[in-house]
Design a protein around this motif. Structure first.
Motif, PDB file in Angstrom:
ATOM      1  N   ASP A  12      36.291  44.582  36.337  1.00 18.71           N
ATOM      2  CA  ASP A  12      36.559  43.275  35.716  1.00 18.71           C
ATOM      3  C   ASP A  12      37.523  43.342  34.530  1.00 18.71           C
ATOM      4  OD1 ASP A  12      34.887  42.056  37.522  1.00 18.71           O
ATOM      5  OD2 ASP A  12      33.159  41.981  36.163  1.00 18.71           O
ATOM      6  N   ILE A  13      37.555  44.455  33.823  1.00 17.45           N
ATOM      7  CA  ILE A  13      38.442  44.581  32.657  1.00 17.45           C
ATOM      8  C   ILE A  13      39.906  44.410  33.075  1.00 17.45           C
ATOM      9  CG2 ILE A  13      39.282  46.183  30.865  1.00 17.45           C
ATOM     10  CD1 ILE A  13      36.348  47.250  30.761  1.00 17.45           C
ATOM     11  N   LEU A  14      40.244  44.862  34.293  1.00 18.78           N
ATOM     12  CA  LEU A  14      41.621  44.747  34.788  1.00 18.78           C
ATOM     13  C   LEU A  14      42.075  43.293  34.920  1.00 18.78           C
ATOM     14  CD1 LEU A  14      41.473  47.537  37.508  1.00 18.78           C
ATOM     15  CD2 LEU A  14      42.705  47.644  35.327  1.00 18.78           C
ATOM     16  N   ARG A  15      41.132  42.362  34.915  1.00 21.41           N
ATOM     17  CA  ARG A  15      41.439  40.930  35.068  1.00 21.41           C
ATOM     18  C   ARG A  15      41.569  40.202  33.728  1.00 21.41           C
ATOM     19  NH1 ARG A  15      43.719  40.372  39.655  1.00 21.41           N
ATOM     20  NH2 ARG A  15      42.519  41.045  41.440  1.00 21.41           N
ATOM     21  N   LYS A  16      41.376  40.925  32.641  1.00 22.93           N
ATOM     22  CA  LYS A  16      41.432  40.296  31.322  1.00 22.93           C
ATOM     23  C   LYS A  16      42.855  40.332  30.749  1.00 22.93           C
ATOM     24  CE  LYS A  16      36.691  41.240  29.783  1.00 22.93           C
ATOM     25  NZ  LYS A  16      35.924  40.643  30.659  1.00 22.93           N
ATOM     26  N   GLU A 140      53.913  46.542  35.179  1.00 22.30           N
ATOM     27  CA  GLU A 140      53.052  46.844  34.031  1.00 22.30           C
ATOM     28  C   GLU A 140      52.801  45.594  33.181  1.00 22.30           C
ATOM     29  OE1 GLU A 140      51.421  49.534  34.138  1.00 22.30           O
ATOM     30  OE2 GLU A 140      52.696  50.451  35.649  1.00 22.30           O
ATOM     31  N   MET A 141      53.794  44.728  33.044  1.00 19.00           N
ATOM     32  CA  MET A 141      53.596  43.493  32.286  1.00 19.00           C
ATOM     33  C   MET A 141      52.586  42.583  32.964  1.00 19.00           C
ATOM     34  SD  MET A 141      57.396  42.708  30.806  1.00 19.00           S
ATOM     35  CE  MET A 141      56.924  41.174  30.001  1.00 19.00           C
ATOM     36  N   ASP A 142      52.552  42.582  34.289  1.00 15.62           N
ATOM     37  CA  ASP A 142      51.524  41.813  35.003  1.00 15.62           C
ATOM     38  C   ASP A 142      50.125  42.269  34.577  1.00 15.62           C
ATOM     39  OD1 ASP A 142      53.240  40.174  36.410  1.00 15.62           O
ATOM     40  OD2 ASP A 142      52.999  41.217  38.325  1.00 15.62           O
ATOM     41  N   HIS A 143      49.948  43.586  34.426  1.00 18.03           N
ATOM     42  CA  HIS A 143      48.647  44.107  33.989  1.00 18.03           C
ATOM     43  C   HIS A 143      48.211  43.463  32.671  1.00 18.03           C
ATOM     44  CE1 HIS A 143      47.511  47.177  36.852  1.00 18.03           C
ATOM     45  NE2 HIS A 143      48.709  47.732  36.798  1.00 18.03           N
ATOM     46  N   LEU A 144      49.149  43.224  31.770  1.00 12.50           N
ATOM     47  CA  LEU A 144      48.830  42.653  30.466  1.00 12.50           C
ATOM     48  C   LEU A 144      48.309  41.217  30.584  1.00 12.50           C
ATOM     49  CD1 LEU A 144      51.870  43.950  28.372  1.00 12.50           C
ATOM     50  CD2 LEU A 144      49.691  45.092  28.846  1.00 12.50           C
ATOM     51  N   GLU A 145      48.604  40.593  31.732  1.00 10.56           N
ATOM     52  CA  GLU A 145      48.131  39.230  32.007  1.00 10.56           C
ATOM     53  C   GLU A 145      46.898  39.221  32.918  1.00 10.56           C
ATOM     54  OE1 GLU A 145      49.383  36.668  30.431  1.00 10.56           O
ATOM     55  OE2 GLU A 145      50.856  37.983  29.484  1.00 10.56           O
ATOM     56  N   GLY A 146      46.393  40.409  33.260  1.00 11.36           N
ATOM     57  CA  GLY A 146      45.236  40.492  34.147  1.00 11.36           C
ATOM     58  C   GLY A 146      45.590  40.339  35.620  1.00 11.36           C
ATOM     59  N   ILE A 147      46.856  40.603  35.959  1.00 10.28           N
ATOM     60  CA  ILE A 147      47.353  40.451  37.332  1.00 10.28           C
ATOM     61  C   ILE A 147      47.620  41.827  37.929  1.00 10.28           C
ATOM     62  CG2 ILE A 147      49.259  39.570  38.755  1.00 10.28           C
ATOM     63  CD1 ILE A 147      49.659  37.427  36.500  1.00 10.28           C
ATOM     64  N   LEU A 148      47.150  42.037  39.161  1.00 10.06           N
ATOM     65  CA  LEU A 148      47.428  43.275  39.891  1.00 10.06           C
ATOM     66  C   LEU A 148      48.455  42.990  40.981  1.00 10.06           C
ATOM     67  CD1 LEU A 148      43.752  44.499  40.279  1.00 10.06           C
ATOM     68  CD2 LEU A 148      45.457  45.402  38.714  1.00 10.06           C
ATOM     69  N   PHE A 149      49.170  44.019  41.421  1.00 10.60           N
ATOM     70  CA  PHE A 149      50.213  43.790  42.424  1.00 10.60           C
ATOM     71  C   PHE A 149      49.638  43.242  43.724  1.00 10.60           C
ATOM     72  CE2 PHE A 149      49.067  47.902  44.108  1.00 10.60           C
ATOM     73  CZ  PHE A 149      49.554  47.960  45.410  1.00 10.60           C
ATOM     74  N   ILE A 150      48.379  43.547  44.016  1.00 12.91           N
ATOM     75  CA  ILE A 150      47.760  43.024  45.245  1.00 12.91           C
ATOM     76  C   ILE A 150      47.591  41.509  45.190  1.00 12.91           C
ATOM     77  CG2 ILE A 150      46.613  45.154  45.993  1.00 12.91           C
ATOM     78  CD1 ILE A 150      44.079  44.132  44.524  1.00 12.91           C
ATOM     79  N   ASP A 151      47.576  40.934  43.988  1.00 14.57           N
ATOM     80  CA  ASP A 151      47.470  39.476  43.844  1.00 14.57           C
ATOM     81  C   ASP A 151      48.732  38.784  44.341  1.00 14.57           C
ATOM     82  OD1 ASP A 151      45.050  39.965  42.563  1.00 14.57           O
ATOM     83  OD2 ASP A 151      45.928  39.853  40.558  1.00 14.57           O
ATOM     84  N   LYS A 152      49.824  39.514  44.428  1.00 12.08           N
ATOM     85  CA  LYS A 152      51.108  38.938  44.827  1.00 12.08           C
ATOM     86  C   LYS A 152      51.341  39.026  46.343  1.00 12.08           C
ATOM     87  CE  LYS A 152      53.373  39.620  40.422  1.00 12.08           C
ATOM     88  NZ  LYS A 152      53.738  38.244  40.165  1.00 12.08           N
ATOM     89  N   LEU A 153      50.368  39.589  47.061  1.00 13.50           N
ATOM     90  CA  LEU A 153      50.517  39.763  48.505  1.00 13.50           C
ATOM     91  C   LEU A 153      50.153  38.497  49.265  1.00 13.50           C
ATOM     92  CD1 LEU A 153      48.866  43.298  48.899  1.00 13.50           C
ATOM     93  CD2 LEU A 153      51.284  42.752  48.532  1.00 13.50           C
TER      94      LEU A 153
END
Length: 171
Positions: A12-16, A140-153
């Protein structure tokens, strides 16, 4: 220097969302140094602080050189409080992630970006990046927003990922 634990999806931390860095002190420098050691030990080209459980707008990128495929510390970018100032030319890039191990997929990104950021001492900087470097910064900037590359699929590719994740957990 310490090797830090890299959080894995679906933690869950990855989503913050990460907070802006206000203090450019020795604690920040230790974090940057530990993140670098962690990234190199994991054969990564980028790492955001949130991936090691620190919710601050800090990321590293170190792209291997074309001539020998190796990473050199002098090519390391330490990026704090990044902002994209300009972006152009969409491309698809095959991406992976230390927090989503073993899964790779093409993601739409911008080929060219200008980035405003601060260095480890708080100095304001601007850089231009293209290709792999630009993609790595965006990832990496997406990570700062709680976004993972799989969210873009696409939904189809996302289902494929979820199926592979379940299979990996079973075996």
């Amino acid at each position: 220097m310490a090797i830090l634990e890299v959080l894995s999806y679906p933690n869950d931390i990855l989503r913050k969302k990460s907070s802006k860095v206000e203090k450019f002190d020795s604690k920040l420098h230790v974090l940057l140094d530990d993140m670098y050691e962690t990234m190199m030990q994991r054969d990564g080209v980028g790492l955001a602080a949130v991936q090691v459980g620190v919710l601050q707008r800090v990321l590293l990128v170190n792209i291997p050189r074309e001539e020998d495929g190796k990473q050199y510390k002098e090519d390391l970018y330490e990026i704090i409080n990044p902002v994209i100032l300009h972006k152009s030319d969409e491309i698809y890039w095959d991406e992976g992630c230390l927090s989503v191990p073993g899964f790779y997929e093409k993601v739409k990104r911008y080929k060219n970006i200008s980035l405003g950021y601060q260095d480890r001492f708080g100095n304001e900087r601007v850089l231009k990046a293209e290709g792999f470097l630009a993609v790595a910064f965006q990832h990496e900037m997406d990570h700062l927003e709680g976004i993972l590359f799989i969210d873009k699929l696409s939904i189809l590719k996302r289902k494929k990922f979820e199926k592979e994740l379940k299979k990996a957990k079973i075996s």
